[in-house]
Design an enzyme around this catalytic site. Structure first.
Site, PDB file in Angstrom:
ATOM      1  N   GLU A 161      48.897  -0.336  52.232  1.00  0.00           N
ATOM      2  CA  GLU A 161      48.585   0.900  51.531  1.00  0.00           C
ATOM      3  C   GLU A 161      48.044   0.717  50.110  1.00  0.00           C
ATOM      4  OE1 GLU A 161      51.756   3.814  53.847  1.00  0.00           O
ATOM      5  OE2 GLU A 161      52.051   3.426  51.706  1.00  0.00           O
ATOM      6  N   GLU A 350      53.095   1.955  60.763  1.00  0.00           N
ATOM      7  CA  GLU A 350      54.242   2.758  60.319  1.00  0.00           C
ATOM      8  C   GLU A 350      54.112   4.158  60.899  1.00  0.00           C
ATOM      9  OE1 GLU A 350      54.975   3.142  56.134  1.00  0.00           O
ATOM     10  OE2 GLU A 350      54.687   0.993  55.748  1.00  0.00           O
TER      11      GLU A 350
END
Length: 445
Positions: A161, A350
């Protein structure tokens, strides 16, 4: 039964700073999350101990084995293995060797993320991601980790991220090091481009080093990106195209537009602003071949009161404990849009929900909301696979409750409950539900 492929990678994930604790043990020095977080974390908690995975990893892997995981995604703490510039901390490295050994012995595929937000303070003090010197530092760090773990680790992710650790960390002040950029919108983009260039070149070095130095043949390399997500406003061609175009709209998405990072990494193309500072040679280096597109995905922004998009949510719509809209179709549309643009197999790195979990009077943790959430999201993923999009795995966030960054320890995402006072682990109902999913290779109708 909604069956998934025989070799589907049923997994769960964690991140070093969120679970390990052991802040100053065995030679580890501070990360930016250790040193800059005071006053920024809800209830003034910290990551000094959190789940104490550093000492409890054998117990935790035993629970993963009981769960039946096919893969476990973890990250390496840069300041634990490189506590100072040029210094290799063998004790820190040994922890990850031991963890990888334990996973392999349990029949679980180790998935290693090289960087999941915990930049060493010594690197930050030299300019961090704003200084191109970070490319040399990251390259040395990556060599150390690859040489230590690549006899056990086949699956690698360079970064987790960057949209968050750069966008939220250096521009919005929501994550460490909690900096705020108050420049004009155009100057913000130019500043973002300069910092992003360093991250992108580090990614290129990481990919190159894994290919060159892996002790296992055929390493599998990707990343774990996140971005703004949009489900189709309706099933018309126009509604689908609107959602697709918003997902890849840099002017509205800033660092959270998927293509800001993925176009250079996968296609070798630079979006606006990056095209001014990345050469063709650099883009070629950044876009070395990858094996999968790793993606962290939780909700659709057009149902989450996003100020830059029409909000299709409604009063009282289902939301998680953190207020995130529950939008299962995001696991249909995001993999579809990403595969259409990048033509890589998708790995969900995720997905999960924060819930108001607590130990009930029978001593158990009942979380029916999480079970329903996972069923609905996995059903959407199953549908997009039926429609021809290659998806190689699903990774639940997270294996256990943990330190949830600036939100502290209140949000509980885990399949395993953690009592932070005693460090007791209690598998939740969702743990046993997911166990059956893995055993059955799919969802019961």
């Amino acid at each position: 039964m909604k069956k998934f492929p025989e070799n589907f990678l049923w997994g769960a994930a964690s991140a070093s700073f969120q679970v390990e604790g052991a802040r100053s043990e065995d030679g580890k020095t501070d990360s930016i999350w250790d040193a800059t977080s005071k006053g920024h974390i809800k209830r003034n908690v910290n990551g000094d101990v959190t789940c104490d995975h550093y000492h409890c990893y054998k117990e935790d892997v035993a629970l993963m084995k009981e769960l039946g995981l096919k893969s476990y995604r973890f990250s390496v703490s840069w300041p634990r293995v490189m506590p100072e510039r040029g210094v290799i901390n063998e004790k820190g490295l040994q922890f990850y060797r031991n963890l990888a050994d334990e996973l392999v012995q349990a029949g679980i595929e180790p998935f290693c993320t090289l960087y999941h937000w915990d930049l060493p303070m010594w690197a930050y003090n030299e300019g961090g991601w704003e200084n191109s010197q970070i490319i040399n530092e990251f390259t040395e760090y990556a060599k150390i980790v690859i040489d230590a773990l690549s006899d056990k680790v086949r699956y690698w992710m360079t970064f987790n991220e960057p949209a968050c650790f750069i966008g939220f960390g250096y521009f919005e002040g929501r994550q460490a090091p909690f900096k705020i950029n108050r420049m004009s919108e155009e100057q913000k983009f130019r500043d973002l481009a300069q910092i992003s260039k360093n991250v992108l070149l580090c990614h290129g070095h990481g990919v190159q080093l894994i290919r060159e130095r892996s002790k296992l043949a055929d390493p599998q390399i990707g990343f774990a990106l996140n971005a703004r997500n949009f489900v189709a406003y309706d099933e018309t061609e126009a509604g689908i195209e609107k959602a697709r175009s918003e997902m890849f709209d840099i002017e509205k998405g800033f660092s959270m537009a998927a293509n800001w990072w993925a176009d250079p990494m996968v296609l070798g193309k630079a979006p606006k602003y990056l095209d001014e500072i990345l050469s063709e040679e650099e883009l070629k280096f950044i876009s070395q071949p990858l094996d999968y597109f790793g993606y962290n995905v939780y909700f659709a922004n057009n149902y989450n009161a996003d100020t830059e998009a029409p909000d299709l949510g409604w009063p009282g719509m289902p939301r998680t404990q953190m207020g995130w809209a529950i939008t299962p179709k995001v696991l249909y549309w995001s993999p579809k849009f990403l595969h259409e643009r990048y033509n890589l197999p998708i790995l969900i790195t995720e997905n999960g929900m924060s819930n108001l979990d607590f130990v009930m009077r029978d001593g158990k943790v009942h979380d029916p909301q999480r079970i329903d959430y996972m069923y609905q999201y996995l059903s959407a993923l199953h549908q997009v696979m039926k429609d021809g999009i290659p998806v190689i795995g699903y990774t639940a966030w997270s294996i256990m409750d943990n330190f949830e960054w600036a939100e502290g320890c209140d949000p509980r995402f885990g399949l395993i409950y953690v009592d932070y006072r005693t460090l007791e682990r209690i598998p939740k109902d969702s743990f046993y539900w997911y166990q059956r999913v893995i055993q059955n290779g799919g969802l019961e109708e």
